[in-house]
Design a protein around this motif. Structure first.
Motif, mmCIF file in Angstrom:
data_model
loop_
_atom_site.group_PDB
_atom_site.id
_atom_site.type_symbol
_atom_site.label_atom_id
_atom_site.label_comp_id
_atom_site.label_asym_id
_atom_site.label_seq_id
_atom_site.Cartn_x
_atom_site.Cartn_y
_atom_site.Cartn_z
ATOM 1 N N VAL A 23 71.624 43.539 54.790
ATOM 2 C CA VAL A 23 70.728 43.401 55.934
ATOM 3 C C VAL A 23 69.293 43.633 55.464
ATOM 4 O O VAL A 23 68.940 44.732 55.022
ATOM 5 N N GLU A 24 68.490 42.583 55.578
ATOM 6 C CA GLU A 24 67.086 42.675 55.204
ATOM 7 C C GLU A 24 66.248 43.161 56.377
ATOM 8 O O GLU A 24 66.591 42.925 57.537
ATOM 9 N N SER A 25 65.135 43.793 56.044
ATOM 10 C CA SER A 25 64.197 44.226 57.070
ATOM 11 C C SER A 25 62.814 44.339 56.449
ATOM 12 O O SER A 25 62.668 44.301 55.220
ATOM 13 N N GLY A 26 61.815 44.473 57.308
ATOM 14 C CA GLY A 26 60.471 44.718 56.828
ATOM 15 C C GLY A 26 59.562 43.515 56.776
ATOM 16 O O GLY A 26 58.388 43.636 56.427
ATOM 17 N N GLY A 27 60.089 42.347 57.115
ATOM 18 C CA GLY A 27 59.238 41.167 57.123
ATOM 19 C C GLY A 27 58.210 41.235 58.238
ATOM 20 O O GLY A 27 58.272 42.106 59.123
ATOM 21 N N GLY A 28 57.264 40.323 58.199
ATOM 22 C CA GLY A 28 56.248 40.286 59.245
ATOM 23 C C GLY A 28 55.091 39.399 58.868
ATOM 24 O O GLY A 28 55.180 38.593 57.942
ATOM 25 N N LEU A 29 54.014 39.570 59.609
ATOM 26 C CA LEU A 29 52.798 38.784 59.409
ATOM 27 C C LEU A 29 51.758 39.643 58.695
ATOM 28 O O LEU A 29 51.499 40.783 59.107
ATOM 29 N N VAL A 30 51.178 39.102 57.651
ATOM 30 C CA VAL A 30 50.169 39.836 56.888
ATOM 31 C C VAL A 30 49.080 38.860 56.454
ATOM 32 O O VAL A 30 49.345 37.666 56.254
ATOM 33 N N GLN A 31 47.887 39.360 56.309
ATOM 34 C CA GLN A 31 46.784 38.505 55.852
ATOM 35 C C GLN A 31 46.844 38.319 54.341
ATOM 36 O O GLN A 31 47.361 39.181 53.612
ATOM 37 N N ALA A 32 46.297 37.223 53.902
ATOM 38 C CA ALA A 32 46.209 36.967 52.470
ATOM 39 C C ALA A 32 45.495 38.120 51.782
ATOM 40 O O ALA A 32 44.501 38.641 52.288
ATOM 41 N N GLY A 33 46.035 38.505 50.635
ATOM 42 C CA GLY A 33 45.503 39.640 49.906
ATOM 43 C C GLY A 33 46.137 40.961 50.279
ATOM 44 O O GLY A 33 45.933 41.972 49.586
ATOM 45 N N GLY A 34 46.909 40.963 51.343
ATOM 46 C CA GLY A 34 47.549 42.186 51.797
ATOM 47 C C GLY A 34 48.857 42.470 51.094
ATOM 48 O O GLY A 34 49.267 41.755 50.162
ATOM 49 N N SER A 35 49.506 43.529 51.570
ATOM 50 C CA SER A 35 50.762 43.975 50.966
ATOM 51 C C SER A 35 51.832 44.130 52.042
ATOM 52 O O SER A 35 51.526 44.352 53.216
ATOM 53 N N LEU A 36 53.073 44.044 51.579
ATOM 54 C CA LEU A 36 54.211 44.200 52.477
ATOM 55 C C LEU A 36 55.407 44.611 51.634
ATOM 56 O O LEU A 36 55.532 44.173 50.480
ATOM 57 N N ARG A 37 56.266 45.435 52.198
ATOM 58 C CA ARG A 37 57.500 45.792 51.509
ATOM 59 C C ARG A 37 58.694 45.386 52.368
ATOM 60 O O ARG A 37 58.779 45.775 53.536
ATOM 61 N N LEU A 45 61.505 45.135 47.803
ATOM 62 C CA LEU A 45 60.597 44.203 47.165
ATOM 63 C C LEU A 45 59.205 44.532 47.686
ATOM 64 O O LEU A 45 58.895 44.269 48.852
ATOM 65 N N GLN A 46 58.414 45.144 46.831
ATOM 66 C CA GLN A 46 57.034 45.460 47.175
ATOM 67 C C GLN A 46 56.169 44.273 46.793
ATOM 68 O O GLN A 46 56.140 43.886 45.620
ATOM 69 N N MET A 47 55.495 43.715 47.772
ATOM 70 C CA MET A 47 54.700 42.517 47.550
ATOM 71 C C MET A 47 53.225 42.838 47.768
ATOM 72 O O MET A 47 52.857 43.393 48.808
ATOM 73 N N SER A 48 52.414 42.501 46.800
ATOM 74 C CA SER A 48 50.985 42.767 46.872
ATOM 75 C C SER A 48 50.223 41.488 46.569
ATOM 76 O O SER A 48 50.786 40.516 46.061
ATOM 77 N N SER A 49 48.931 41.511 46.883
ATOM 78 C CA SER A 49 48.080 40.334 46.667
ATOM 79 C C SER A 49 48.749 39.079 47.207
ATOM 80 O O SER A 49 48.807 38.045 46.539
ATOM 81 N N LEU A 50 49.237 39.196 48.422
ATOM 82 C CA LEU A 50 50.002 38.092 49.003
ATOM 83 C C LEU A 50 49.130 36.865 49.233
ATOM 84 O O LEU A 50 47.934 36.968 49.555
ATOM 85 N N LYS A 51 49.767 35.712 49.073
ATOM 86 C CA LYS A 51 49.105 34.427 49.248
ATOM 87 C C LYS A 51 49.821 33.639 50.344
ATOM 88 O O LYS A 51 51.017 33.854 50.580
ATOM 89 N N PRO A 52 49.146 32.702 50.965
ATOM 90 C CA PRO A 52 49.831 31.859 51.961
ATOM 91 C C PRO A 52 51.077 31.173 51.386
ATOM 92 O O PRO A 52 52.059 30.977 52.110
#
Length: 120
Positions: free
Chosen positions: A5-19, A81-88
């Motif tokens: 079961v995955e969780s933690g997705g969402g909307l983030v601006q470019a350059g932001g981070s999400l886990r 999965l820690q995601m940084s410097s996110l891009k479109p």
């Protein structure tokens, strides 16, 4: 059978981070290599990252190398999965998957996915 079961997705601006996280059921989680994959609209599912059962070894797609970090906590039956410097271009549904060595057929179990949307 393993349920993911995955969780933690969402909307983030470019350059932001999400886990994003993936929690597994069952007592044999620590035996499985785990992977993250993603699928963008109109595109095929692609590999993102994988981690060994011990967490010692990781491998990343070139497109995310240096920006994403995969980790696991076997005591919590969870991978991250820690995601940084996110891009479109990172916008996709992110799936986790488990590789059961007793099956030997690659990634055998899949979650339902979590949506990650990166706005420009």
């Amino acid at each position: 059978q393993v349920q993911l079961v995955e969780s933690g997705g969402g909307l983030v601006q470019a350059g932001g981070s999400l886990r994003v996280s993936c929690e597994a059921s069952g007592r044999t989680f620590s035996r499985y290599a785990m992977g993250w994959f993603r699928q963008a609209p109109g595109k095929e599912r692609e590999f993102v990252a994988t981690i060994s059962w011990s967490g010692v070894r990781t491998l990343y797609a070139d497109s995310v190398k240096g920006r994403f970090t995969m980790s696991r906590d076997n005591a919590k039956n969870t991978v991250y999965l820690q995601m940084s410097s996110l891009k479109p271009d990172d916008t996709a549904v992110y799936y986790c998957a488990a590789d059961d060595p007793s099956v030997g057929a690659g990634f055998d179990y899949w979650g339902q996915g979590t949506q990650v949307t990166v706005s420009s």
